[in-house]
Scaffold this motif. Structure first.
Motif, PDB file in Angstrom:
ATOM      1  N   ILE A 128       0.840  -1.097   0.064  1.00  0.00           N
ATOM      2  CA  ILE A 128       0.168   0.101  -0.021  1.00  0.00           C
ATOM      3  C   ILE A 128       1.001   1.232  -0.092  1.00  0.00           C
ATOM      4  O   ILE A 128       1.687   1.473   0.863  1.00  0.00           O
ATOM      5  N   TRP A 131       1.664   8.758  -2.352  1.00  0.00           N
ATOM      6  CA  TRP A 131       1.997   9.554  -3.719  1.00  0.00           C
ATOM      7  C   TRP A 131       3.160  10.342  -3.815  1.00  0.00           C
ATOM      8  O   TRP A 131       3.347  10.866  -4.589  1.00  0.00           O
ATOM      9  N   SER A 158      -4.839   6.914  -4.294  1.00  0.00           N
ATOM     10  CA  SER A 158      -5.793   7.149  -5.170  1.00  0.00           C
ATOM     11  C   SER A 158      -5.521   8.226  -6.366  1.00  0.00           C
ATOM     12  O   SER A 158      -6.220   8.458  -7.294  1.00  0.00           O
ATOM     13  N   GLY A 231       5.119   8.237   9.157  1.00  0.00           N
ATOM     14  CA  GLY A 231       5.549   9.527   9.027  1.00  0.00           C
ATOM     15  C   GLY A 231       6.923   9.752   9.932  1.00  0.00           C
ATOM     16  O   GLY A 231       7.556   8.747  10.836  1.00  0.00           O
ATOM     17  N   CYS A 263       8.745  11.786   4.010  1.00  0.00           N
ATOM     18  CA  CYS A 263       8.744  11.479   5.530  1.00  0.00           C
ATOM     19  C   CYS A 263      10.194  11.884   6.152  1.00  0.00           C
ATOM     20  O   CYS A 263      10.201  11.840   7.444  1.00  0.00           O
ATOM     21  N   PHE A 362       3.673  18.247   6.852  1.00  0.00           N
ATOM     22  CA  PHE A 362       3.910  17.418   5.594  1.00  0.00           C
ATOM     23  C   PHE A 362       3.845  18.509   4.466  1.00  0.00           C
ATOM     24  O   PHE A 362       3.115  18.343   3.544  1.00  0.00           O
TER      25      PHE A 362
HETATM   26  P1  NDP Z   1      -2.442   7.967   3.656  1.00  0.00           P
HETATM   27  O1  NDP Z   1      -1.500   7.517   4.909  1.00  0.00           O
HETATM   28  O2  NDP Z   1      -3.863   8.230   3.825  1.00  0.00           O
HETATM   29  O3  NDP Z   1      -1.933   7.210   2.400  1.00  0.00           O
HETATM   30  C1  NDP Z   1      -1.223   6.400   2.206  1.00  0.00           C
HETATM   31  C2  NDP Z   1      -1.545   5.218   1.447  1.00  0.00           C
HETATM   32  O4  NDP Z   1      -2.396   4.506   2.534  1.00  0.00           O
HETATM   33  C3  NDP Z   1      -2.604   5.307   0.214  1.00  0.00           C
HETATM   34  O5  NDP Z   1      -2.329   4.200  -0.744  1.00  0.00           O
HETATM   35  C4  NDP Z   1      -4.059   5.331   0.985  1.00  0.00           C
HETATM   36  O6  NDP Z   1      -5.065   5.189   0.038  1.00  0.00           O
HETATM   37  C5  NDP Z   1      -3.805   4.310   1.854  1.00  0.00           C
HETATM   38  N1  NDP Z   1      -4.666   4.353   3.057  1.00  0.00           N
HETATM   39  C6  NDP Z   1      -5.328   5.183   3.782  1.00  0.00           C
HETATM   40  N2  NDP Z   1      -5.918   4.983   4.553  1.00  0.00           N
HETATM   41  C7  NDP Z   1      -5.918   3.685   4.813  1.00  0.00           C
HETATM   42  C8  NDP Z   1      -6.581   2.573   5.735  1.00  0.00           C
HETATM   43  N3  NDP Z   1      -7.087   2.883   6.652  1.00  0.00           N
HETATM   44  N4  NDP Z   1      -6.060   1.177   5.493  1.00  0.00           N
HETATM   45  C9  NDP Z   1      -5.622   0.900   4.262  1.00  0.00           C
HETATM   46  N5  NDP Z   1      -4.949   1.857   3.517  1.00  0.00           N
HETATM   47  C10 NDP Z   1      -4.976   3.108   3.545  1.00  0.00           C
HETATM   48  O7  NDP Z   1      -1.661   9.452   3.212  1.00  0.00           O
HETATM   49  P2  NDP Z   1      -2.643  10.884   2.893  1.00  0.00           P
HETATM   50  O8  NDP Z   1      -2.452  10.681   1.234  1.00  0.00           O
HETATM   51  O9  NDP Z   1      -3.946  10.986   3.263  1.00  0.00           O
HETATM   52  O10 NDP Z   1      -1.508  11.822   3.277  1.00  0.00           O
HETATM   53  C11 NDP Z   1      -1.907  12.220   4.544  1.00  0.00           C
HETATM   54  C12 NDP Z   1      -0.634  12.351   5.531  1.00  0.00           C
HETATM   55  O11 NDP Z   1       0.141  11.135   5.600  1.00  0.00           O
HETATM   56  C13 NDP Z   1       0.347  13.319   5.028  1.00  0.00           C
HETATM   57  O12 NDP Z   1       0.030  14.679   5.092  1.00  0.00           O
HETATM   58  C14 NDP Z   1       1.710  12.930   5.649  1.00  0.00           C
HETATM   59  O13 NDP Z   1       1.658  13.271   6.869  1.00  0.00           O
HETATM   60  C15 NDP Z   1       1.583  11.257   5.634  1.00  0.00           C
HETATM   61  N6  NDP Z   1       2.216  10.634   4.519  1.00  0.00           N
HETATM   62  C16 NDP Z   1       3.328  10.264   4.908  1.00  0.00           C
HETATM   63  C17 NDP Z   1       4.063   9.563   3.971  1.00  0.00           C
HETATM   64  C18 NDP Z   1       5.369   8.983   4.128  1.00  0.00           C
HETATM   65  O14 NDP Z   1       6.077   8.902   3.082  1.00  0.00           O
HETATM   66  N7  NDP Z   1       5.605   8.365   5.339  1.00  0.00           N
HETATM   67  C19 NDP Z   1       3.436   9.570   2.395  1.00  0.00           C
HETATM   68  C20 NDP Z   1       2.108  10.157   2.532  1.00  0.00           C
HETATM   69  C21 NDP Z   1       1.604  10.646   3.223  1.00  0.00           C
HETATM   70  P3  NDP Z   1      -6.075   6.205  -0.535  1.00  0.00           P
HETATM   71  O15 NDP Z   1      -5.068   7.109  -1.314  1.00  0.00           O
HETATM   72  O16 NDP Z   1      -6.798   5.424  -1.519  1.00  0.00           O
HETATM   73  O17 NDP Z   1      -6.734   6.781   0.469  1.00  0.00           O
END
Ligand code: NDP
Length: 455
Positions: A128, A131, A158, A231, A263, A362
């Motif tokens: 999973i 982006w 997504s 994160g 991250c 972020f």
């Molecule tokens: P998410 O963590 O929501 O998304 C990352 C992935 O997890 C996507 O493929 C998403 O799918 C999926 N996902 C989300 N919720 C669930 C769930 N309950 N069960 C299973 N899969 C899930 O990140 P966001 O895009 O909403 O970003 C929000 C925050 O997350 C950012 O502001 C940042 O703080 C953090 N983030 C950290 C990252 C890192 O590199 N560690 C990368 C991206 C975000 P879908 O897109 O379909 O919701």
């Protein structure tokens, strides 16, 4: 149902993709399972050859993939090109080193027995992915796992369905069998069912700690092996003997790379009293010089945030921090133009427990903290629920290493920005997750380390 990908620089719809239906999902999962049975028996030398081919496909189509990333999530174009090249590197790294990482280990135990430890694949692994590095995050999972004999199923974020499709094509073009790497365009509401499916042998997630907790909970209840890369709120510690030119230059890069959406970006700048004023003045000036604009322009340093809702969330964190007493030295308001543009922002005098102190920011927002000395700097650096990366800046390398060893983090850098490298393990502790990616530790996460005793 279809998923639209939208350009965050101008709000225009780029393309729309059909979601994977339940019957397609079942067919793809079944196909992946069948392919796994053959793939695990394919000699590793052959799998290594195909991975090298994947590197060639990436390089041959680099401009196309870079443009796609920039359009779908707004990454400045030169950074998108760099990301494609890094994906080719991780493929080549494992094409060269996988066999040695997975070599049988003969352990001379009892004299009458032959004991050997072998590393065997587990099966279809669900990834999973987020982006922010839409190619790199996927390749750093896929390269080690495919070469080790697992097969991969990708549920990408997504907002980057085009990248998901393109990555599937890379492996197809490279000659991997159908089912070795499969993209599922499904929503996160389908993840629990997938993890619960007995054909799925492991799950890895890179993303927010909220998503990590949800996936970790399901994986735990299903007793499915998981890796979580979540994160961070990395400290960037500046000591009084830091080489200031280099420190300021790297501080800007460490905060603004990928328009601040990484991250392992430096988020909390912890600076000792003696050099605090000098650092803040120079840092604010250098942040202000960065060019914010169209990510397809070669000269752009900071593009749009990947989605308008993410920018809104970031701005709320800034506003809440200022309400409780922080000072805004630069930026702090969304830019008035089409697209989700947020300027480089510097916050100081942030009280404890403000969002900029406690949460992950972020985007291109830096928080600078003043501390009396090295000891207080280490304490502040570790005063966070996250534990991904950390860096320290000093002319004294022994001192730097001493400080690095005291960071509560999975990665600790002296006089360099925190970065991932295929040759080195990558991952966090505390709320930044568990497990490791890359290097030997990464390739062995989803393997069965089996002990064989022959008497
Ligand atoms: P998410 O963590 O929501 O998304 C990352 C992935 O997890 C996507 O493929 C998403 O799918 C999926 N996902 C989300 N919720 C669930 C769930 N309950 N069960 C299973 N899969 C899930 O990140 P966001 O895009 O909403 O970003 C929000 C925050 O997350 C950012 O502001 C940042 O703080 C953090 N983030 C950290 C990252 C890192 O590199 N560690 C990368 C991206 C975000 P879908 O897109 O379909 O919701």
């Amino acid at each position: 149902m279809s998923i639209e990908s939208v350009n965050p620089a101008n709000g225009e719809v780029i393309d729309s993709y059909d979601e994977t239906s339940p019957s397609q999902r079942e067919n793809r999962l079944e196909r992946a399972t069948e392919t796994y049975a053959e793939w695990r028996e394919t000699p590793i030398q052959r799998r290594q050859v195909l991975l090298r081919e994947a590197a060639d496909v990436l390089r041959a189509n680099a401009e196309e993939y870079a443009t796609l990333m920039t359009e779908e999530m707004g990454k400045p174009i030169d950074q998108s090109r760099g990301e494609v090249e890094k994906c080719a590197w991780v493929c080549e790294y494992y094409a060269e080193h996988a066999a040695s990482h997975l070599q049988d280990e003969v352990v001379s135990g009892e004299p009458e027995a032959r004991t050997v430890v072998v590393h065997e694949p587990l099966g279809p692994i669900l990834a999973i992915m987020p982006w922010n590095f839409p190619f790199w995050q996927v390749f750093r999972f896929a390269a080690p796992n495919l070469v080790a004999g697992n097969v991969g199923l990708l549920k990408h974020a997504s907002n980057v369905p085009g990248c998901a499709r393109a990555i599937e094509d890379v492996f197809r073009e490279a000659g991997f069998p159908e089912g070795a790497f499969t993209s599922l365009l499904v929503g996160s509401d389908e993840i629990d069912d997938l993890i619960a499916d007995e054909r799925i042998a492991g799950v890895t997630l890179t993303g927010s700690d909220g998503a990590g907790r949800a996936v970790g909970e399901t994986a735990g209840s299903e007793l499915t092996k998981s890796v979580l890369e979540l994160g961070g709120s990395d400290p960037f510690v500046v000591l009084e003997d830091a080489p200031m030119d280099e420190t300021v230059e790297t501080a800007v890069q460490a905060r603004l790379l990928n328009s601040g959406q990484s991250c392992i970006a430096a988020k909390r700048f912890v600076v000792v009293e003696d050099v605090y004023d000098e650092f803040v003045d120079r840092f604010v000036e250098a942040m202000d010089e960065q060019v914010v604009g169209d990510p397809t322009d070669e000269g752009t340093d900071v593009g749009p945030q990947a989605r308008p809702d993410l920018m809104d969330e970031l701005h709320e964190q800034v506003e809440e921090t200022l309400e409780v007493g922080g000072e805004c030295r630069l930026g702090g308001e969304p830019i008035e133009r089409d697209g989700a543009f947020y300027p480089p922002t510097v916050l100081t005098d942030v009280p404890e427990d403000a969002p900029a102190d406690r949460e992950e920011l972020f985007g291109p927002v830096a928080t600078v903290f003043r501390v009396p000395d090295e000891e207080a700097a280490i304490e502040k650096a570790n005063d966070t629920r996250f534990g991904l990366g950390a860096s320290v800046w000093t002319e004294d390398l022994e001192r730097g290493e001493r400080v690095a060893r005291r960071f509560e983090s999975g990665l600790a850098f002296v006089n360099e920005l925190v970065k991932s490298d295929p040759r080195l393990p990558f991952g966090g502790i505390k709320d930044s997750g568990y497990g490791r990616e890359l290097a030997g530790d990464g390739i062995r996460e989803f393997l069965n380390t089996k002990t064989i005793w022959v008497q």
